[in-house]
Enzyme design. Structure first.
Site, PDB file in Angstrom:
ATOM      1  CE1 TYR A  35      -3.386   4.533 -51.652  1.00  0.00           C
ATOM      2  CE2 TYR A  35      -3.984   2.514 -52.800  1.00  0.00           C
ATOM      3  CZ  TYR A  35      -3.255   3.175 -51.823  1.00  0.00           C
ATOM      4  OH  TYR A  35      -2.392   2.461 -51.023  1.00  0.00           O
ATOM      5  CE  LYS A  88      -0.379   0.009 -50.381  1.00  0.00           C
ATOM      6  NZ  LYS A  88       0.860  -0.318 -49.651  1.00  0.00           N
TER       7      LYS A  88
HETATM    8  P1  NDP Z   1       5.133   6.523 -43.788  1.00  0.00           P
HETATM    9  O1  NDP Z   1       5.367   7.695 -44.686  1.00  0.00           O
HETATM   10  O2  NDP Z   1       5.358   6.705 -42.355  1.00  0.00           O
HETATM   11  O3  NDP Z   1       5.970   5.249 -44.301  1.00  0.00           O
HETATM   12  C1  NDP Z   1       6.276   4.996 -45.656  1.00  0.00           C
HETATM   13  C2  NDP Z   1       7.654   4.402 -45.670  1.00  0.00           C
HETATM   14  O4  NDP Z   1       8.038   3.958 -46.976  1.00  0.00           O
HETATM   15  C3  NDP Z   1       8.708   5.409 -45.237  1.00  0.00           C
HETATM   16  O5  NDP Z   1       9.342   4.971 -44.059  1.00  0.00           O
HETATM   17  C4  NDP Z   1       9.670   5.436 -46.406  1.00  0.00           C
HETATM   18  O6  NDP Z   1      11.017   5.494 -45.971  1.00  0.00           O
HETATM   19  C5  NDP Z   1       9.434   4.085 -47.027  1.00  0.00           C
HETATM   20  N1  NDP Z   1      10.036   4.029 -48.366  1.00  0.00           N
HETATM   21  C6  NDP Z   1       9.695   4.712 -49.483  1.00  0.00           C
HETATM   22  N2  NDP Z   1      10.530   4.432 -50.489  1.00  0.00           N
HETATM   23  C7  NDP Z   1      11.439   3.548 -49.999  1.00  0.00           C
HETATM   24  C8  NDP Z   1      12.568   2.890 -50.544  1.00  0.00           C
HETATM   25  N3  NDP Z   1      12.956   3.048 -51.813  1.00  0.00           N
HETATM   26  N4  NDP Z   1      13.281   2.031 -49.750  1.00  0.00           N
HETATM   27  C9  NDP Z   1      12.929   1.834 -48.474  1.00  0.00           C
HETATM   28  N5  NDP Z   1      11.861   2.441 -47.879  1.00  0.00           N
HETATM   29  C10 NDP Z   1      11.138   3.297 -48.642  1.00  0.00           C
HETATM   30  O7  NDP Z   1       3.631   6.091 -44.084  1.00  0.00           O
HETATM   31  P2  NDP Z   1       2.674   4.922 -43.564  1.00  0.00           P
HETATM   32  O8  NDP Z   1       3.105   4.427 -42.254  1.00  0.00           O
HETATM   33  O9  NDP Z   1       1.323   5.463 -43.739  1.00  0.00           O
HETATM   34  O10 NDP Z   1       2.881   3.806 -44.694  1.00  0.00           O
HETATM   35  C11 NDP Z   1       3.298   2.485 -44.437  1.00  0.00           C
HETATM   36  C12 NDP Z   1       2.534   1.499 -45.290  1.00  0.00           C
HETATM   37  O11 NDP Z   1       1.170   1.520 -44.900  1.00  0.00           O
HETATM   38  C13 NDP Z   1       2.565   1.788 -46.787  1.00  0.00           C
HETATM   39  O12 NDP Z   1       2.656   0.560 -47.479  1.00  0.00           O
HETATM   40  C14 NDP Z   1       1.200   2.388 -47.031  1.00  0.00           C
HETATM   41  O13 NDP Z   1       0.782   2.220 -48.370  1.00  0.00           O
HETATM   42  C15 NDP Z   1       0.379   1.578 -46.066  1.00  0.00           C
HETATM   43  N6  NDP Z   1      -0.947   2.108 -45.730  1.00  0.00           N
HETATM   44  C16 NDP Z   1      -1.071   3.352 -45.169  1.00  0.00           C
HETATM   45  C17 NDP Z   1      -2.322   3.854 -44.863  1.00  0.00           C
HETATM   46  C18 NDP Z   1      -2.490   5.203 -44.252  1.00  0.00           C
HETATM   47  O14 NDP Z   1      -3.617   5.723 -44.240  1.00  0.00           O
HETATM   48  N7  NDP Z   1      -1.460   5.840 -43.709  1.00  0.00           N
HETATM   49  C19 NDP Z   1      -3.545   3.083 -45.141  1.00  0.00           C
HETATM   50  C20 NDP Z   1      -3.294   1.766 -45.697  1.00  0.00           C
HETATM   51  C21 NDP Z   1      -2.038   1.323 -45.994  1.00  0.00           C
HETATM   52  P3  NDP Z   1      11.800   6.893 -45.848  1.00  0.00           P
HETATM   53  O15 NDP Z   1      11.013   7.822 -45.048  1.00  0.00           O
HETATM   54  O16 NDP Z   1      13.060   6.448 -45.170  1.00  0.00           O
HETATM   55  O17 NDP Z   1      11.959   7.333 -47.264  1.00  0.00           O
HETATM   56  C1  N5H Z   2      -7.072   7.653 -51.348  1.00  0.00           C
HETATM   57  C2  N5H Z   2      -6.097   8.042 -50.557  1.00  0.00           C
HETATM   58  C3  N5H Z   2      -5.563   9.435 -50.579  1.00  0.00           C
HETATM   59  C4  N5H Z   2      -4.802   9.756 -51.891  1.00  0.00           C
HETATM   60  C5  N5H Z   2      -3.639   8.878 -52.179  1.00  0.00           C
HETATM   61  C6  N5H Z   2      -2.618   8.667 -51.327  1.00  0.00           C
HETATM   62  C7  N5H Z   2      -1.583   7.674 -51.558  1.00  0.00           C
HETATM   63  C8  N5H Z   2      -0.608   7.480 -50.684  1.00  0.00           C
HETATM   64  C9  N5H Z   2       0.428   6.413 -50.807  1.00  0.00           C
HETATM   65  C10 N5H Z   2       1.803   6.827 -51.252  1.00  0.00           C
HETATM   66  C11 N5H Z   2       2.752   5.763 -50.761  1.00  0.00           C
HETATM   67  C12 N5H Z   2       2.211   8.202 -50.735  1.00  0.00           C
HETATM   68  C13 N5H Z   2       3.477   8.757 -51.335  1.00  0.00           C
HETATM   69  O1  N5H Z   2       4.219   8.083 -52.005  1.00  0.00           O
HETATM   70  C14 N5H Z   2       3.777  10.187 -51.028  1.00  0.00           C
HETATM   71  C15 N5H Z   2       5.017  10.701 -51.755  1.00  0.00           C
HETATM   72  O2  N5H Z   2       4.716  10.984 -53.092  1.00  0.00           O
HETATM   73  C16 N5H Z   2       5.501  12.015 -51.102  1.00  0.00           C
HETATM   74  N1  N5H Z   2       5.914  11.803 -49.717  1.00  0.00           N
HETATM   75  C17 N5H Z   2       7.179  11.441 -49.374  1.00  0.00           C
HETATM   76  O3  N5H Z   2       8.060  11.263 -50.197  1.00  0.00           O
HETATM   77  C18 N5H Z   2       7.427  11.215 -47.894  1.00  0.00           C
HETATM   78  C19 N5H Z   2       8.483  12.218 -47.455  1.00  0.00           C
HETATM   79  C20 N5H Z   2       7.868   9.762 -47.696  1.00  0.00           C
HETATM   80  C21 N5H Z   2       8.176   9.432 -46.249  1.00  0.00           C
HETATM   81  O4  N5H Z   2       6.764   8.945 -48.111  1.00  0.00           O
HETATM   82  C22 N5H Z   2       7.033   7.758 -48.730  1.00  0.00           C
HETATM   83  N2  N5H Z   2       5.963   7.053 -49.029  1.00  0.00           N
HETATM   84  O5  N5H Z   2       8.158   7.405 -48.963  1.00  0.00           O
HETATM   85  C23 N5H Z   2      -5.408   7.044 -49.659  1.00  0.00           C
HETATM   86  C24 N5H Z   2      -5.491   7.360 -48.183  1.00  0.00           C
HETATM   87  C25 N5H Z   2      -6.936   7.482 -47.715  1.00  0.00           C
HETATM   88  C26 N5H Z   2      -4.824   6.199 -47.384  1.00  0.00           C
HETATM   89  C27 N5H Z   2      -3.330   6.083 -47.597  1.00  0.00           C
HETATM   90  C28 N5H Z   2      -2.478   7.255 -47.221  1.00  0.00           C
HETATM   91  C29 N5H Z   2      -2.869   4.926 -48.115  1.00  0.00           C
HETATM   92  C30 N5H Z   2      -1.443   4.567 -48.312  1.00  0.00           C
HETATM   93  O6  N5H Z   2      -1.194   3.597 -49.054  1.00  0.00           O
HETATM   94  O7  N5H Z   2      -0.532   5.165 -47.701  1.00  0.00           O
END
Ligand code: NDP
Ligand code: N5H
Length: 257
Positions: free
Chosen positions: A159, A166
Site C-alpha cells: 500500500y 490515507k
Molecule cells: P475506482 O477505481 O472505482 O475509483 C477511483 C476513482 O478515483 C475513479 O473514479 C477515478 O476517476 C478517480 N480519480 C483518480 N484521479 C482523479 C482525479 N485527478 N480527479 C478526479 N477523480 C480522480 O476505485 P474504488 O471505488 O475502489 O475507490 C474509491 C475510493 O475508495 C478510493 O479513495 C479508494 O482509496 C477507497 N478505498 C477502496 C478500497 C477497495 O478495496 N476498493 C478499500 C478502501 C478504500 P476516473 O476513473 O474518472 O479517472
Molecule cells: C494493500 C492493498 C493492495 C495494494 C495497493 C493498492 C492501492 C490502491 C489504491 C490506488 C488508488 C490505486 C491506483 O491508483 C491504481 C492506478 O495506479 C492505476 N489504475 C488506474 O489508473 C485506473 C484506470 C483508475 C480508475 O484508478 C484510479 N485510482 O484513478 C490495498 C487493497 C487491499 C485495498 C485497496 C484497493 C485500497 C484502495 O485505497 O483503493
C-alpha cells in the site's frame, strides 16, 4: 414506519465513479434509492459516455460534470455550476484516490518525490480543496464523506505511499470536522475492507488480502460496495447527525485484530 431516510429534493455530489464496480457508484445508487437529486463528477472527458450510460440506470435524472481534482479552477467552477443548477448542497461523497502503479509494489522508500506528491495531492489534499469550494453552497446541516483504508493506520504490504496519503486524509477529516462543525457541516470517513474495483485491479496481492480477511475477520467474509454505501447513507443523511470527525470501519471487523 420505515426508518429508511428520505432525501427527496436534497442535492448530493458523488465524486469518483469509474465504472459499475466503483464504491462511488454503489453510493450513488443508494442515494438515488432514497430520492436524492444527484450530481456525478468524472475526471476527464473520456469517462463521460461511460458515466452517462450508468447514470441512465438511476431513477432520478442526474447532473454530470467534469472535475479533475488536481485543478483548483476546475473544482471551483464545478461547484459554482452545481449551485447554479441544483441549489444548496446537502452532501458530498468523495471517493477519489490515485498513486502511480509502480510505487504500489516493492519497497516503500523506492518511490520518487513526484510519485509521493501526486498521491498526496489527488488522494488527500483533494478532500480539502473540494470542501473549500463547496463552502458557500453547503446546506446548514450538510455532510461530507470520504473513503479510506486500514493501510493508513498500519503497515499493509504494497500500500506504500497510499498509506501515507490515507493517514493524511484521515487527519484532514478531523481538521475539517473541527473547522466546519460550527457551520453545521459534518465530515467523516468510511474505512472500507478490500473490494474488487478498477483501482484494486492488478495492484499488489489483492486476492490474498481478500482471503486473509475472509479467514480472520470477525464476520469471516468480505464486504460489498453496497454495505459501504449503506453506511454512507447513514452518514450523509440526518441519521448520522451527531457524528463527525469519525472513521467508521466497514470491514467485517478486521481492524480490531
Ligand atoms: P475506482 O477505481 O472505482 O475509483 C477511483 C476513482 O478515483 C475513479 O473514479 C477515478 O476517476 C478517480 N480519480 C483518480 N484521479 C482523479 C482525479 N485527478 N480527479 C478526479 N477523480 C480522480 O476505485 P474504488 O471505488 O475502489 O475507490 C474509491 C475510493 O475508495 C478510493 O479513495 C479508494 O482509496 C477507497 N478505498 C477502496 C478500497 C477497495 O478495496 N476498493 C478499500 C478502501 C478504500 P476516473 O476513473 O474518472 O479517472
Ligand atoms: C494493500 C492493498 C493492495 C495494494 C495497493 C493498492 C492501492 C490502491 C489504491 C490506488 C488508488 C490505486 C491506483 O491508483 C491504481 C492506478 O495506479 C492505476 N489504475 C488506474 O489508473 C485506473 C484506470 C483508475 C480508475 O484508478 C484510479 N485510482 O484513478 C490495498 C487493497 C487491499 C485495498 C485497496 C484497493 C485500497 C484502495 O485505497 O483503493
Amino acid at each position: 414506519m420505515s426508518i429508511f431516510p428520505t432525501l427527496t429534493n436534497k442535492t448530493y455530489v458523488v465524486m469518483g465513479i469509474a465504472n459499475k464496480r466503483s464504491i462511488a457508484w454503489a453510493i450513488a445508487k443508494t442515494l438515488d434509492e432514497a430520492g436524492a437529486k444527484l450530481v456525478l463528477t468524472y475526471a476527464a472527458e473520456r469517462f463521460k459516455s461511460g458515466l452517462e450510460s450508468l447514470a441512465s440506470e438511476l431513477k432520478q435524472e442526474a447532473i454530470l460534470l467534469e472535475c479533475d481534482v488536481t485543478n483548483d479552477e476546475a473544482i471551483d467552477s464545478t461547484f459554482r455550476s452545481i449551485h447554479e443548477q441544483a441549489g444548496e448542497i446537502q452532501g458530498i461523497a468523495h471517493s477519489i484516490a490515485f498513486a502511480d502503479k509502480e510505487a504500489l509494489r516493492g519497497e516503500f522508500s523506492e518511490m520518487t518525490r513526484g510519485q509521493f506528491a501526486q498521491a498526496l495531492d489527488i488522494s488527500a489534499y483533494s478532500l480539502t480543496a473540494v470542501v473549500k469550494a463547496a463552502k458557500p453552497y453547503f446546506a446548514q446541516d450538510a455532510s461530507v464523506i470520504t473513503l479510506t483504508y486500514l493501510g493508513g493506520e498500519r503497515v499493509v504490504p504494497n500500500y506504500n505511499l497510499m498509506g501515507v496519503a490515507k493517514a493524511a486524509l484521515d487527519s484532514s477529516v478531523k481538521y475539517l470536522a473541527n473547522e466546519y462543525g460550527p457551520h453545521g457541516v459534518r465530515v467523516n470517513a468510511i474505512s472500507a475492507g478490500p473490494i474488487r474495483t478498477l483501482s484494486a485491479k492488478g495492484v499488489g496481492d489483492f486476492n490474498s488480502i481478500l482471503s486473509e480477511l475472509e479467514q480472520k475477520a470477525p464476520l469471516r467474509r468480505n464486504v460489498s460496495a453496497e454495505e459501504v454505501a449503506s453506511t454512507g447513507l447513514f452518514l450523509l443523511s440526518g441519521m448520522g447527525s451527531g457524528v463527525t470527525g469519525e472513521v467508521i470501519h466497514v470491514d467485517s471487523g478486521y481492524h480490531i485484530l
